[in-house]
Each structure stands twice: as structure tokens, then as C-alpha cells.
Enzyme design. Structure first.
Site, PDB file in Angstrom:
ATOM      1  N   CYS A  27       0.860  -1.176   0.000  1.00  0.00           N
ATOM      2  CA  CYS A  27       0.000   0.000   0.000  1.00  0.00           C
ATOM      3  C   CYS A  27       0.897   1.226   0.000  1.00  0.00           C
ATOM      4  CB  CYS A  27      -0.966  -0.025   1.185  1.00  0.00           C
ATOM      5  SG  CYS A  27      -0.166  -0.160   2.788  1.00  0.00           S
ATOM      6  N   HIS A 532      -3.673 -11.067  32.124  1.00  0.00           N
ATOM      7  CA  HIS A 532      -4.373 -11.506  30.909  1.00  0.00           C
ATOM      8  C   HIS A 532      -3.909 -12.913  30.571  1.00  0.00           C
ATOM      9  CE1 HIS A 532      -5.680 -11.710  26.721  1.00  0.00           C
ATOM     10  NE2 HIS A 532      -6.436 -10.663  26.942  1.00  0.00           N
TER      11      HIS A 532
END
Length: 610
Positions: A27, A532
Site C-alpha cells: 500500500c 491476561h
């Protein structure tokens, strides 16, 4: 391009070698790889490589952020890796979710056209400026010729998309071109055509979805006919049959439905913004750079492109046009204030790049590593988006990025420059706020001064105990970039060897996630801790996890918080790397991890200097 030979060689080697590359696209700033096995890529080596800004993983792609010179690097990498136009563009041997496949498909179809699309938009914008300023008139030969140059890409966009889609779907690209050309054929666009008693009146020039869907139908048809038709006649019989089936069916059924879908998508976005343009602009402006950060922003802009190319002025594109200027204002403030010469050397080119609408070097190289500065740029973008909403700004024609986006705000039918003036006001406001906040709050990283032996230093500290038994790893090695880049705070990660989590301190349970894969605690001294459990384990929806505490419960160091079936989770294919994060990192002078490769639950883990 010889200067990129070594860079290309190093990139290929560190994405796992050319045999690990399925396909490659690019891109504005990124090399977008589809890899057979992303585990073979050396993330840290690539991130620290001269010529590479950072590495991201999004939409099923392994993205190496290069900067403005990515087209040149792309060409050299393709050449060295032996990637041809016929290389497989599908993720062979690689498991991808439906979402990742969809993102990869849209990116692969749209990205090859973006640079020429932007160039064409700039030409159209400059032509309009010259006509309005009186250099020549709109009925002059000069205007008509330059307008044809700029407009050709948009008018015949189905032809380009037909080629891109066919390549991406491993079909014959020439067949894709012919399908796009048939949709643009003048005598069948915008006229009443009767089929089986039904009237069809459709226009496909400057459209996006119809050709993509029709080629998506043609690709499997082509594969089917290639299998069943004898070799001696398949060369011409296959394309003939595909065109005779796919194009009429597409023109009569698929195309009108696709156009309707495009209209509905545009109406949904515009209705959300129309409910409150200011709030809509605030949300769009605040979130746009986060979408850029993860490389999925193209998904959001496709409907706006469809609007503009069909002649419908678009508000969403107007709002996001302001955001890049907020990012560049932050970088300018850092460049002016920093005394770090290395930072100055990378900030100035990033600022120049940002002015022209390419903000990835600014985001990854400057503001994201200094998360407060990135947040400031989002605040400036939010305010700029809200101002754009207040003015009800619209983009009338596709233009370029950054300053080259301004001609797109000219209302060519009314010959009005009001939109350009208003977007400049929005840009200035966004830049002033971003620059002011960044200049006031930016500080160079402090350099520790040696302390004299006779000097007494009084530093308060808090020690946290390990909640888990296992092996210790730095956050930078965690697979999730949000943790690895310390976006959520500093800490460390533990690879568990048993399925129990204990309280690391005396405190209060602040959050127990419904999926039980994460828990938040605040210590009695005010330290906010997030544990987590594993990577992407939220997808298990609580399976294999059991919580032993509830929100608001007081706990003591060593209390059992959560238990989990370690082996069962691993068999499901999930990593159990467990980040332990201090989410209020900014409240501490320093956070010092223990110096050991292995740790027992209840032993010292982190020392926090207050």
C-alpha cells in the site's frame, strides 16, 4: 533501486525466506505479505532493521512498514523472491478466518489501484482549480483534455477492478478486464433494456461492487469449464461460455443488487453521521488513526469511494481528510521541542510525509512509542472531525491525500470554493490543538544522573508477587503487539506451567471479565494490575476457566483468583503467554522486573518505584 538490494535480502530472510511467501502486495507505506507460517518470521529483527519502521499483523497479513519508498522496496523484494504476476494470491496452506480472508480479498483488489487513483484525483482537482481561477474555461480544449486524463481512471474503474479481482481469485486477468469493459460499454449504460418482461436500467461506469461480484462468479465458472471441456477447444470455449453466462447474469441481476448494496451502505454511514454530524465527526476523527494503525482502514473508505465515484458527495471522506494534519502537528511540536538529535532526524521527514497524507512513519516511528503523543493526535483528529461535521463538509471528487485532498472539496457544479475554506479552518483548528497539547506535554526521556555516594535518596517502593508459576519473558516477546509495545503499560509475561492464578498483592478485585480469561486488581497502595491469561483466549468464552473471586472482593496476597485447564487450552491451539501489566505505569518512577528466567507463584516479580 540497487540501494534497496540488501534491505530486500534481509526482509526476505526474516519473513522466513522466499519459500515462506505466498503472495506480496503493498500500500502507501507497507509491504503486505501472506506467509505460509508467520511463526517463521523474526519480528524483532525486522522491527530493529534500518529501513523498517515496524511490523504489524492484521487482516491475515504480515505487514512490514517501510515508509514512502515502499514501491521501490516492493519491486526489489518481488524480484529477489521470484514473485511473478501469476504467483498464488490465495493463502494456500494457511488457515485464515472468514474475516481475515475478506480483509485480504478487499485489500488485494483495491490496493494496487490506490496510487494511480490518488494521482488521477489530484489531476482532476488541479484542473478544477485552474478553471475556477480563470486560467482557462470549463468548455476549453485544455480543460476537456486534462479532465479526460484525470477522469479515465474513475470512469473505467470496473475495468481495473476486473483485472485486480481476477488476479486475486486466480482467474484469467484478461477475462476480468473484458467483464469490466462490458459493464462500461456506453450503449447499455443508463438505458432501458427489457429481459423476460422485466426492465433493467443500470449504470456501471465508476462503480466498485458489481464487477467484483461478477468476476467472483466468473472465476469458479472458469475453473469448472476448464475441467470439463476438452483441451483442444477449451482455449476459446471457456472464456466464451464464462462471458455469455457471467456478464448477462451480472448485468441483469448481480449488478443492480450490488449497486443497491452500495447505496444502502452509503445511506447507513451518512444516516449515522446525519443523526449528529458533530458527534459523528468526533468519533470518526478520534478512531481513524487507530484503524490506520491496524491496517484495516481501507475497509471503511471503500463505501465512500463508491459514493464519490457515483457522483454522490461524501461526508465520511471529508471527516477523515482532516485527521492526518493533527498527527503531523504533533510531530512538528516534538521536532521543535526535542533535544534528541536522533529523534529530530526522523521527525522532520515524518512530518513532511504526513503533510502529503502518509502518516504511518509519524505514527510508528514517533507518536506510538510515546503513547501520550499518539493520544493527543487522536484528540486533535476528533476535534477536526467534529468541526468538519459542524460545517457539513463533503468531498465532491476523488483527490489525493494530505494537502492534495483540498481540491476534492470544490463543488464543481456550483463552482464554489466554500468547502475548501471550511476544511482549511477544520485543519487549522485540529493542528493548533494537537500542536499546543503536544508542545506543552512533550518531554524528552529523562537521562538518569549518577547519585553521589554521600547523597541520601528516599524512594518509596511496592513489591508485587508473581500470580503464576512458570517461565518469565519480556513483554516485547509477546505475540500481541498491544502488549509487546507496552501500549497498555509496563510489566512482564509468564508462560504458566500450572493452571492457577493467585493474588499478587493485598487489594481489591476491580474487574473479572465474563470470559474469565482476564482479571484486574488494584492494590491497597493504588497499583492497578491486569493479568491476561493467554493470547486470544477470549474466543474460548470462559471454557476451561473458573473464577474464584467476584468484582469488588477484597483479596490477600496468595489468594486463589482463577484456575484453568492448561493442557486443554493448549490443545485448542491457544498460547498461554500471560502478560501481567501495570496499567497505571505513568504513576511510577520505574517498574523493575525480577532477574530470573523462572518464577514461583508468590515470589517477588515486580518492584515499583514511587
Amino acid at each position: 533501486m540497487e540501494k534497496y538490494n540488501q534491505l530486500a535480502t534481509d526482509i526476505i530472510a526474516n519473513v522466513g525466506g522466499k519459500e515462506n511467501i505466498i503472495s506480496l502486495a503493498h500500500c502507501v507505506t507497507r509491504l503486505r505479505f501472506n506467509l505460509k507460517d508467520e511463526a517463521l518470521a523474526n519480528d524483532e529483527v525486522l522491527k530493529n532493521m534500518d529501513g523498517v519502521v515496524t511490523v504489524m499483523k492484521a487482516g491475515g497479513q504480515y505487514q512490514v512498514v517501510i515508509g514512502n519508498h515502499v514501491p521501490d522496496v516492493y519491486k526489489v523484494v518481488r524480484e529477489q523472491a521470484g514473485i511473478s504476476d501469476e504467483s498464488d494470491a490465495a493463502a494456500i496452506g494457511k488457515k485464515m478466518s472468514f474475516k481475515d480472508k475478506f480483509f485480504d480479498l478487499i485489500t488485494g483488489i483495491m490496493m494496487p489501484s490506490i496510487a494511480i487513483l490518488s494521482a488521477s484525483g489530484i489531476i482532476k482537482g488541479l484542473n478544477t482549480v485552474l478553471a475556477i481561477s480563470g486560467v482557462y474555461t470549463m468548455d476549453s480544449s485544455y480543460y476537456m483534455l486534462i479532465n479526460a486524463i484525470g477522469d479515465a481512471m474513475f470512469y473505467f474503474f470496473p475495468v481495473i477492478l476486473g483485472y485486480n479481482t481476477a488476479r486475486k481469485l486466480k482467474s484469467n486477468p484478461i477475462l476480468g478486464i473484458v467483464i469490466g469493459a462490458a459493464l462500461c460499454y456506453p450503449t447499455i449504460n443508463g438505458v432501458d433494456l427489457g429481459f423476460f418482461g422485466f426492465n433493467v436500467n443500470a449504470t456501471y461506469t465508476s462503480s466498485v461492487l458489481p464487477v467484483i461480484l461478477i468476476v467472483a462468479l466468473a472465476a469458479p465458472l472458469e475453473r469448472f469449464f476448464n475441467k470439463v471441456i476438452p483441451d483442444v477447444i477449451k482455449t476459446f470455449m471457456v472464456p466464451m461460455l464464462v462471458m455469455l453466462i457471467a456478464i448477462p447474469l451480472g448485468f441483469i441481476v448481480i449488478g443492480p443488487v450490488a449497486n443497491l448494496i452500495g447505496v444502502l451502505i452509503g445511506e447507513v454511514i451518512n444516516s449515522i453521521i446525519g443523526f449528529s454530524p458533530i458527534i459523528g465527526g468526533l468519533i470518526v476523527g478520534a478512531s481513524w488513526q487507530v484503524l490506520v494503525l491496524f491496517g484495516v482502514h481501507m475497509m471503511m473508505i471503500v463505501p465512500s469511494m463508491m459514493n464519490v465515484m457515483s457522483g454522490t458527495p461524501d461526508t465520511f471522506m471529508a471527516m477523515i481528510s482532516v485527521v492526518s494534519f493533527a498527527q503531523t502537528a504533533v510531530v512538528l511540536a516534538i521536532w521543535l521541542k526535542t533535544k534528541n538529535q536522533k529523534l529530530k532526524n526522523i521527525a522532520f521527514p515524518a512530518w513532511i510525509s504526513g503533510i502529503f497524507g502518509v502518516t504511518e512513519p509519524a505514527i510508528y516511528g514517533i507518536t506510538l512509542p510515546r503513547i501520550k503523543m499518539f493520544v493527543i493526535s487522536c484528540i486533535g483528529g476528533a476535534v477536526g472531525g467534529a468541526v468538519a461535521g459542524f460545517f457539513n463538509l463533503k468531498v465532491y471528487t476523488m483527490a489525493g491525500l494530505g494537502i492534495f485532498s483540498l481540491p476534492g472539496f470544490i463543488d464543481t457544479e456550483a463552482g464554489s470554493m466554500t468547502g475548501v475554506v471550511q476544511v482549511c479552518i477544520a485543519i487549522v483548528i485540529a493542528m493548533v490543538i494537537s500542536f499546543g497539547l503536544a508542545y506543552a506535554m512533550y518531554k524528552d526521556d529523562a537521562v538518569a544522573e549518577p547519585v553521589a555516594a554521600t547523597e541520601k535518596v528516599s524512594v518509596k517502593k511496592e513489591v508485587l508477587m508473581s500470580p503464576i508459576k512458570g517461565s518469565v519473558m519480556p513483554l516485547s516477546q509477546v505475540a500481541d503487539d498491544a502488549f509487546a509495545q507496552e501500549v497498555m503499560g509496563k510489566g512482564l509475561a509468564i508462560e504458566p506451567i500450572e493452571g492457577k492464578v493467585y493474588a499478587p498483592c493485598n487489594g481489591t478485585v476491580m474487574t473479572v471479565f465474563p470470559t474469565k480469561h482476564a482479571i484486574g486488581i488494584i492494590s491497597d497502595n493504588g497499583c492497578e494490575i491486569l493479568i491476561h491469561l493467554g493470547m486470544d483466549t477470549v474466543k474460548l468464552d470462559g471454557k476451561y476457566f473458573e473464577s474464584h473471586v467476584v468484582q469488588g472482593e477484597k483479596v490477600t496476597t496468595g489468594d486463589l483468583l482463577v484456575s484453568f485447564d492448561l493442557e486443554a487450552i493448549k490443545k485448542e491451539g491457544y498460547s498461554m503467554e500471560t502478560p501481567v501489566i501495570i496499567t497505571n505505569t505513568a504513576d511510577y518512577l520505574d517498574i523493575i522486573p525480577m532477574n530470573s528466567k523462572n518464577i514461583l507463584a508468590g515470589s517477588e516479580m515486580l518492584t515499583l518505584l514511587i
